[in-house]
Scaffold this active site. Structure first.
Site, PDB file in Angstrom:
ATOM      1  N   GLU A 220     -12.749  -2.937 -10.276  1.00 41.72           N
ATOM      2  CA  GLU A 220     -11.383  -3.473 -10.367  1.00 41.72           C
ATOM      3  C   GLU A 220     -11.382  -4.724 -11.245  1.00 41.72           C
ATOM      4  O   GLU A 220     -12.444  -5.216 -11.632  1.00 41.72           O
ATOM      5  CB  GLU A 220     -10.843  -3.791  -8.964  1.00 41.72           C
ATOM      6  CG  GLU A 220     -10.666  -2.536  -8.121  1.00 41.72           C
ATOM      7  CD  GLU A 220     -10.228  -2.812  -6.703  1.00 41.72           C
ATOM      8  OE1 GLU A 220     -10.115  -3.974  -6.308  1.00 41.72           O
ATOM      9  OE2 GLU A 220     -10.012  -1.835  -5.978  1.00 41.72           O
TER      10      GLU A 220
ATOM     11  N   HIS B 156       1.666 -10.067  -3.036  1.00 44.64           N
ATOM     12  CA  HIS B 156       0.650  -9.152  -2.498  1.00 44.64           C
ATOM     13  C   HIS B 156      -0.267  -9.802  -1.473  1.00 44.64           C
ATOM     14  O   HIS B 156      -0.610  -9.198  -0.463  1.00 44.64           O
ATOM     15  CB  HIS B 156      -0.165  -8.641  -3.689  1.00 44.64           C
ATOM     16  CG  HIS B 156      -1.254  -7.681  -3.351  1.00 44.64           C
ATOM     17  ND1 HIS B 156      -1.001  -6.436  -2.828  1.00 44.64           N
ATOM     18  CD2 HIS B 156      -2.607  -7.771  -3.495  1.00 44.64           C
ATOM     19  CE1 HIS B 156      -2.155  -5.799  -2.648  1.00 44.64           C
ATOM     20  NE2 HIS B 156      -3.137  -6.600  -3.021  1.00 44.64           N
TER      21      HIS B 156
ATOM     22  N   HIS C 291       0.416  -8.877  -7.204  1.00 47.88           N
ATOM     23  CA  HIS C 291      -0.351  -7.749  -7.738  1.00 47.88           C
ATOM     24  C   HIS C 291       0.374  -7.244  -8.976  1.00 47.88           C
ATOM     25  O   HIS C 291       1.590  -7.052  -8.952  1.00 47.88           O
ATOM     26  CB  HIS C 291      -0.465  -6.639  -6.691  1.00 47.88           C
ATOM     27  CG  HIS C 291      -1.539  -5.639  -7.019  1.00 47.88           C
ATOM     28  ND1 HIS C 291      -1.433  -4.772  -8.085  1.00 47.88           N
ATOM     29  CD2 HIS C 291      -2.741  -5.385  -6.445  1.00 47.88           C
ATOM     30  CE1 HIS C 291      -2.532  -4.022  -8.129  1.00 47.88           C
ATOM     31  NE2 HIS C 291      -3.342  -4.378  -7.149  1.00 47.88           N
TER      32      HIS C 291
ATOM     33  N   ARG D  95      -7.656 -14.814  -5.652  1.00 47.89           N
ATOM     34  CA  ARG D  95      -8.645 -13.932  -5.017  1.00 47.89           C
ATOM     35  C   ARG D  95      -9.106 -12.825  -5.971  1.00 47.89           C
ATOM     36  O   ARG D  95      -8.295 -12.187  -6.640  1.00 47.89           O
ATOM     37  CB  ARG D  95      -8.028 -13.286  -3.783  1.00 47.89           C
ATOM     38  CG  ARG D  95      -8.890 -12.239  -3.128  1.00 47.89           C
ATOM     39  CD  ARG D  95      -8.216 -11.676  -1.915  1.00 47.89           C
ATOM     40  NE  ARG D  95      -7.034 -10.932  -2.254  1.00 47.89           N
ATOM     41  CZ  ARG D  95      -6.970  -9.607  -2.400  1.00 47.89           C
ATOM     42  NH1 ARG D  95      -8.063  -8.870  -2.222  1.00 47.89           N
ATOM     43  NH2 ARG D  95      -5.843  -9.009  -2.694  1.00 47.89           N
TER      44      ARG D  95
ATOM     45  N   ARG E  86      -6.368 -10.931 -11.797  1.00 51.98           N
ATOM     46  CA  ARG E  86      -4.994 -10.603 -11.440  1.00 51.98           C
ATOM     47  C   ARG E  86      -3.950 -11.644 -11.844  1.00 51.98           C
ATOM     48  O   ARG E  86      -2.842 -11.297 -12.231  1.00 51.98           O
ATOM     49  CB  ARG E  86      -4.973 -10.500  -9.918  1.00 51.98           C
ATOM     50  CG  ARG E  86      -4.319  -9.280  -9.462  1.00 51.98           C
ATOM     51  CD  ARG E  86      -4.559  -9.120  -8.009  1.00 51.98           C
ATOM     52  NE  ARG E  86      -5.358  -7.931  -7.784  1.00 51.98           N
ATOM     53  CZ  ARG E  86      -5.661  -7.491  -6.583  1.00 51.98           C
ATOM     54  NH1 ARG E  86      -5.278  -8.148  -5.520  1.00 51.98           N
ATOM     55  NH2 ARG E  86      -6.353  -6.387  -6.448  1.00 51.98           N
TER      56      ARG E  86
HETATM   57  P1  FAD Z   1      -3.333  -7.308   8.829  1.00 47.65           P
HETATM   58  O1  FAD Z   1      -4.085  -6.067   8.580  1.00 47.65           O
HETATM   59  O2  FAD Z   1      -2.115  -7.546   8.012  1.00 47.65           O
HETATM   60  O3  FAD Z   1      -2.935  -7.292  10.365  1.00 47.65           O
HETATM   61  C1  FAD Z   1      -2.117  -8.284  10.912  1.00 47.65           C
HETATM   62  C2  FAD Z   1      -1.946  -8.005  12.387  1.00 47.65           C
HETATM   63  O4  FAD Z   1      -1.347  -9.116  13.002  1.00 47.65           O
HETATM   64  C3  FAD Z   1      -1.058  -6.818  12.719  1.00 47.65           C
HETATM   65  O5  FAD Z   1      -1.665  -6.104  13.766  1.00 47.65           O
HETATM   66  C4  FAD Z   1       0.227  -7.452  13.229  1.00 47.65           C
HETATM   67  O6  FAD Z   1       0.917  -6.679  14.170  1.00 47.65           O
HETATM   68  C5  FAD Z   1      -0.330  -8.694  13.876  1.00 47.65           C
HETATM   69  N1  FAD Z   1       0.630  -9.793  14.006  1.00 47.65           N
HETATM   70  C6  FAD Z   1       1.174 -10.558  13.019  1.00 47.65           C
HETATM   71  N2  FAD Z   1       1.990 -11.483  13.554  1.00 47.65           N
HETATM   72  C7  FAD Z   1       1.962 -11.298  14.894  1.00 47.65           C
HETATM   73  C8  FAD Z   1       2.602 -11.922  15.978  1.00 47.65           C
HETATM   74  N3  FAD Z   1       3.466 -12.939  15.820  1.00 47.65           N
HETATM   75  N4  FAD Z   1       2.352 -11.468  17.230  1.00 47.65           N
HETATM   76  C9  FAD Z   1       1.503 -10.414  17.432  1.00 47.65           C
HETATM   77  N5  FAD Z   1       0.869  -9.789  16.425  1.00 47.65           N
HETATM   78  C10 FAD Z   1       1.097 -10.230  15.181  1.00 47.65           C
HETATM   79  N6  FAD Z   1      -7.757  -6.141   0.162  1.00 47.65           N
HETATM   80  C11 FAD Z   1      -8.973  -5.684  -0.227  1.00 47.65           C
HETATM   81  O7  FAD Z   1      -9.980  -6.367  -0.013  1.00 47.65           O
HETATM   82  N7  FAD Z   1      -9.074  -4.465  -0.807  1.00 47.65           N
HETATM   83  C12 FAD Z   1      -8.011  -3.671  -1.061  1.00 47.65           C
HETATM   84  O8  FAD Z   1      -8.157  -2.573  -1.580  1.00 47.65           O
HETATM   85  C13 FAD Z   1      -6.727  -4.142  -0.691  1.00 47.65           C
HETATM   86  N8  FAD Z   1      -5.630  -3.397  -0.939  1.00 47.65           N
HETATM   87  C14 FAD Z   1      -4.416  -3.844  -0.489  1.00 47.65           C
HETATM   88  C15 FAD Z   1      -3.298  -3.028  -0.662  1.00 47.65           C
HETATM   89  C16 FAD Z   1      -2.070  -3.420  -0.153  1.00 47.65           C
HETATM   90  C17 FAD Z   1      -0.861  -2.553  -0.353  1.00 47.65           C
HETATM   91  C18 FAD Z   1      -1.957  -4.658   0.519  1.00 47.65           C
HETATM   92  C19 FAD Z   1      -0.640  -5.096   1.061  1.00 47.65           C
HETATM   93  C20 FAD Z   1      -3.057  -5.473   0.678  1.00 47.65           C
HETATM   94  C21 FAD Z   1      -4.298  -5.073   0.176  1.00 47.65           C
HETATM   95  N9  FAD Z   1      -5.434  -5.863   0.343  1.00 47.65           N
HETATM   96  C22 FAD Z   1      -6.653  -5.397  -0.053  1.00 47.65           C
HETATM   97  C23 FAD Z   1      -5.383  -7.060   1.165  1.00 47.65           C
HETATM   98  C24 FAD Z   1      -5.902  -6.703   2.572  1.00 47.65           C
HETATM   99  O9  FAD Z   1      -5.469  -5.409   2.907  1.00 47.65           O
HETATM  100  C25 FAD Z   1      -5.401  -7.676   3.614  1.00 47.65           C
HETATM  101  O10 FAD Z   1      -5.621  -8.987   3.202  1.00 47.65           O
HETATM  102  C26 FAD Z   1      -6.143  -7.460   4.942  1.00 47.65           C
HETATM  103  O11 FAD Z   1      -6.039  -6.103   5.332  1.00 47.65           O
HETATM  104  C27 FAD Z   1      -5.574  -8.356   6.007  1.00 47.65           C
HETATM  105  O12 FAD Z   1      -6.152  -8.012   7.234  1.00 47.65           O
HETATM  106  P2  FAD Z   1      -5.800  -8.864   8.508  1.00 47.65           P
HETATM  107  O13 FAD Z   1      -6.593  -8.290   9.623  1.00 47.65           O
HETATM  108  O14 FAD Z   1      -5.943 -10.292   8.196  1.00 47.65           O
HETATM  109  O15 FAD Z   1      -4.223  -8.614   8.724  1.00 47.65           O
HETATM  110  C1  SIN Z   2      -5.887  -2.685  -5.216  1.00 47.44           C
HETATM  111  O1  SIN Z   2      -6.342  -1.628  -4.772  1.00 47.44           O
HETATM  112  O2  SIN Z   2      -5.524  -2.848  -6.385  1.00 47.44           O
HETATM  113  C2  SIN Z   2      -5.758  -3.823  -4.284  1.00 47.44           C
HETATM  114  C3  SIN Z   2      -7.056  -4.461  -4.128  1.00 47.44           C
HETATM  115  C4  SIN Z   2      -6.910  -5.806  -3.492  1.00 47.44           C
HETATM  116  O3  SIN Z   2      -5.801  -6.301  -3.275  1.00 47.44           O
HETATM  117  O4  SIN Z   2      -7.949  -6.396  -3.227  1.00 47.44           O
END
Ligand code: FAD
Ligand code: SIN
Length: 525
Positions: free
Chosen positions: A114, A350, A242, A385, A289
């Protein structure tokens, strides 16, 4: 209701679930999720998770790529630690039951590349890696006797000395966390969760902006809670856009076109179908990015159009269908045959690089409160990032936080003096329409004035407009019975305020923070 748990985890994405699996042998664990357990950014991750697994690559190269993408302001020690820990954490994910794609011979993981990466090092599962990670972790959690996972529980605030009637300010030493208040969305009752250790794993805040790839649950709740509790936050000016979300204005969240597609050969083209990245960076479509998103924004402004194109036709139909089946199917649904047509794209909010400041153990400035995943700020990402480093950061810090919490929990008692939430207030009939309208106003002002390109005047204007929205919403909050929608709006307003405040304080163009006034100042010197 009052509950007592050793480990309270707010969030069921990759960060919360990984932490839960690690601490579960040492006490009672409760995970709160504000919607369905699987709903969060994790589930939508496409590209994958970055790690150095084979000799063709090296830790040094991954470290260097991360530092370069971060534009010189990453914490080098954190970068080194995270990248060197990656292989161990990947092995654990595989042990929990997560499947990553293998090469044709089946003896190695198939690796993608990427933007900003000098090597192919992204482990993935087709183009829906996050869904596979979330599935694997949720299955592992559900089989664990010490873990209770509660859906539709909205955490409102973490509990500190403030709730015992003491005055708590930014300067109060030794602020402590005793658990959290949470709204049970099925009964509308606000419960008290007393915990020895609390982990915030609440994800990002993409919904501060009109167009975002993040799901509707990403409303910055954890950051807002820590802000209200007077904890330390960091780097919130660095909102990552993004470059390539699918241009389909009616759709929320915006569907992502993974950067891995550019890694496989797709190129960015302007509105007339010409390549343009050569004007901006020698790494062309695979530049980091921040650079690519700004280039697209600039080209859109020059041409006065609302989208550009990603041309994936050179990849070939078979590879597109096998490697990117979800994107292929999604575009086809909209009448776009990506082996024959260019894909209309535009940038979308993003990922929040900043968040709750944590140390190398994932511990925040508030005692007994940890944070991991997107809501935290570890220093890994600096000003921008590197792609696929966030899932990695989440598992590394969930691990570190768990090791520290397991030690701490032995020495902490529940704070039984904590009172229950005072739920007085009125049910206001006009509340819902006010909330929807205010949220839209907020998202538009952030999109228009605090987006990819900023200026002093735009930030000032955003701040003034936000002030009015803030006062109106506080008034509503003080009179109403709490609902999830109202709490989320309040959290979004707090996050918008913080992004603007941090952006105004940053007096240099670095990483994702880019202001035309600072550009003028820098070129005058
Ligand atoms: P999340 O997976 O967002 O989970 C948050 C949790 O908190 C949820 O369960 C929600 O219900 C809970 N929550 C929030 N507020 C409250 C509240 N007030 N009370 C109770 N529960 C709450 N990163 C990469 O490294 N590689 C990738 O390929 C990539 N692709 C991506 C594609 C997309 C479309 C997006 C949007 C992001 C991508 N990212 C990627 C970024 C990455 O996915 C996220 O940064 C990561 O998954 C965040 O994980 P997390 O556990 O911190 O939060
Ligand atoms: C992507 O698949 O382009 C997202 C990857 C990321 O946000 O880290």
């Amino acid at each position: 209701m009052r509950y007592e748990v050793d480990f309270l985890i707010i969030g069921s994405g990759i960060a919360g679930l990984s932490f839960a699996l690690k601490v579960a042998p040492y006490g009672k664990v409760c995970i709160l999720s504000k919607g369905e357990a699987s709903e969060g950014s994790t589930r939508y991750a496409q590209g994958g998770i970055a790690a150095v697994l084979y000799d063709s690559d090296s830790f040094d190269k991954h470290i260097q790529d991360t530092l370069v993408a971060g534009d010189g302001i990453c914490d080098r020690e954190v970068v080194e630690m995270t990248i060197r820990e990656a292989p161990d954490r990947i092995r654990e994910l595989v042990q929990y039951g997560v499947n990553f794609d293998k090469s044709n011979a089946g003896d190695r993981f198939d690796l993608h590349r990427e933007g900003g990466h000098s090597e192919f090092r992204i482990l993935h599962h087709k183009d829906n890696t996050g869904e596979e990670i979330e599935r694997g972790l949720l299955e592992a959690i559900r089989n664990h006797p010490n873990i209770e996972l509660k859906e539709n529980q909205f955490a409102i605030d973490i509990i500190t000395q403030h709730h015992l009637g003491q005055r708590v300010t930014k300067h109060t030493p030794n602020i402590e966390c005793y658990g959290a208040y949470a709204l049970d969305c099925s009964t509308n009752v606000i419960d008290t969760y007393l915990a020895k250790v609390t982990l915030l794993a609440t994800g990002g805040m993409g919904n501060v902006y009109t167009t975002t790839t993040t799901p509707i649950i990403s409303t910055g709740d954890g950051v807002a809670m820590v802000h209200r509790a007077r904890g330390v936050l960091k780097d919130l000016e660095f909102m990552q856009f993004h470059p390539t979300s699918l241009y389909n204005p009616a759709e929320k969240p915006a569907f992502l076109i993974t950067e891995a597609m550019r890694g496989a050969g797709a190129v960015l083209k302007d509105y007339h179908g010409n390549e343009f990245m050569q004007k901006y960076d020698s790494r062309l479509s695979l530049a980091p990015r921040d650079i690519v998103a700004r280039a697209i924004d600039n080209e859109m402004k020059i041409a006065g159009v609302d989208h550009l194109y990603l041309d994936a036709r050179g990849i070939g139909k078979e590879e597109l269908i096998n490697g990117f089946p979800n994107i292929y199917a999604k575009c086809l649904e909209l009448g776009i045959k990506i082996d024959k047509d260019m894909i209309p794209i535009r940038p979308a909010a993003h990922y929040q690089c900043g968040g709750i400041k944590v140390d190398r153990n994932g511990e925040s400035s508030i005692h007994h409160l940890y944070a991991a995943g997107e809501c935290s700020c570890t220093g890994l990402h600096g000003g921008n990032r590197l792609a696929s480093n966030s899932l990695l950061e989440a598992v590394v810090y969930a691990h570190n936080a768990a090791q520290s919490a397991i030690e701490q929990v032995k020495t902490i008692d529940f704070c039984h003096q904590v009172p229950d939430w005072n739920a007085d207030g009125m049910v206001l009939n006009e509340e819902m329409v006010l909330i929807t309208q205010t949220k839209r106003e907020l998202q538009e002002l952030m999109w228009n004035y605090v987006g990819i390109v900023r200026s002093d005047l735009r930030l000032q204007r955003a701040f003034d407009r936000l002030n009015l929205i803030y006062r109106e919403t506080e008034d509503l909050y003080n009179r109403s019975v709490l609902t999830e929608e109202l709490c989320e709006l309040r959290n979004l307003i707090a996050c918008a305020y913080l992004i603007i405040k941090f952006a105004r304080a940053r007096r240099e163009n670095v990483g994702l923070h880019y202001s035309i006034d600072l550009l003028k100042e820098q070129s005058n010197h």
